[in-house]
Design an enzyme around this catalytic site. Sequence first.
Site, PDB file in Angstrom:
ATOM      1  CG  HIS A 137       8.407   0.371  -0.338  1.00 52.02           C
ATOM      2  ND1 HIS A 137       8.475   0.669  -1.780  1.00 52.02           N
ATOM      3  CD2 HIS A 137       8.275  -0.870   0.268  1.00 52.02           C
ATOM      4  CE1 HIS A 137       8.647  -1.040  -2.151  1.00 52.02           C
ATOM      5  NE2 HIS A 137       8.745  -1.629  -0.897  1.00 52.02           N
ATOM      6  CG  ASP A 214       2.995   3.923   0.349  1.00 50.39           C
ATOM      7  OD1 ASP A 214       2.226   2.990   0.275  1.00 50.39           O
ATOM      8  OD2 ASP A 214       4.376   3.801   0.325  1.00 50.39           O
ATOM      9  CD  GLN A 217       3.117  -2.910   4.534  1.00 52.09           C
ATOM     10  OE1 GLN A 217       2.395  -3.605   5.303  1.00 52.09           O
ATOM     11  NE2 GLN A 217       4.070  -3.307   3.879  1.00 52.09           N
ATOM     12  CE  LYS A 240       2.706  -4.292   0.155  1.00 45.55           C
ATOM     13  NZ  LYS A 240       3.900  -4.992   0.347  1.00 45.55           N
ATOM     14  CB  CYS A 378      12.080  -2.154  -0.510  1.00 42.73           C
ATOM     15  SG  CYS A 378      12.224  -3.505  -1.653  1.00 42.73           S
TER      16      CYS A 378
END
Length: 422
Positions: A137, A214, A217, A240, A378
């Site tokens: 991202h 990261d 997600q 999220k 993104c």
Amino acid sequence: MTSVVEQKATEARSRQLDVERLRADFPVLHQSVHGRPLVYLDNAASVHKPQSVIDAVGKFYSHDYANVHRGVHALSERATDAYEAARDRVREFINAADRREIVFVRGTTEAINLVAGSFGRQRLTPGDEILITAMEHHANIVPWQLLCEQTGARLVVAPVDDHGDVIMAEFSRLLGARTRLVSVTHVSNALGSVVPVRQVIDLAHRHGARVLIDAAQSVPHMRVDVQALDCDLLAFSGHKMYGPTGIGVLYGKAELLRDMPPYQGGGEMIRQVSFERSIYADIPYKFEAGTQHIAGAVGLKAAIDYIASVGMDAIAHHEAQLLDYATSRLQAISGLRIVGTAKEKAGIISFVLDGVHAHDIGTIVDQQGVAVRVGHHCAMPIMKHFGVAATARAAFALYNTEADVDALVAAVEKVKEVFGHV
Ligand code: 7TS
């Protein structure tokens, strides 16, 4: 005696979510859009909030709100307790060894910028390398580019194959004596690929590099155990994972965070200030300058409580079933191509339709009440790799159903009809 098959079937049933009951927890889902029942599949961008999270934030502002760590009065103490209880809950949720390893930030983007601005500016010198993958991202690309401009370090990118899997042999080859930091996504927001982060971390550590994951997600959709992974740093966003916007987490190993300089200066992050010099507070407060999103932390705790009450394994199982179902139904549509077919995927499907721009797909399915994301997500570099400017993306959350997938498929058929591709 029950057979293994029967036992497996019983286990599978016990993991089934009662989605209809859970949907009742999400007030926003019960509405019509353009005269159709809302089908919300834009969950990789942000997920909706259960009533318990909305109530926790409302109750906090109605009864307990004050600034934290500052007052001796009752409300300030209550607010401080609530804020710090949220930190404890996050620690437990990702199995960090120590509550001081949990830093509250605005979200994944701020967490990564914190690492770039603190760890990066302190440790990187000209010629040092930061290794990422080709499917990050922008939040895990641009902060490193800014850092490279400031320090003379170099951004190195491990390639991804045509399925959306990181080419591990190449990743391994690109690790070297100058690699100071490896920063990779756990799950690609654009493709759904699950990156073998355990292997990435082991390889990086063998080269003496630190690793930032990261987890924007992954944390909402699968068990993430920072000690089992042995990552040095990990970032995720509350919004999220059924929590509020404006709150997120940077996890860091205590020994590393202690060595990192503050990212922002101000109130709360100091022990003592004079015009000659300031002495910083201990971790995690050293990284929490200014008034934090206190109610956001309270909401994040409620969101974790909610996820725990549903059960992370059951959520992961449910979303995997939806992914399988959606993949087979979408694949059957002629002219539709799924972008991202990695060996292991989370509940995200990106697709394109012959001769139709993704934005037209988004607009027409919206008219059918179906919310999907369209665009580059993104993640422009990985779109370029797949030769597309944009895709349509459906991403699942615990409240989605096979009926939602059916509605998406019907809406995509409608797109084809409008474009005369019947
Ligand atoms: N990293 C990944 C893998 C993401 O998916 C996102 C947001 C971020 C970082 C940034 O998170 P933030 O909470 O700081 O904004 N992804 C998306 C998306 O896919 N569509 O909208 C936002």
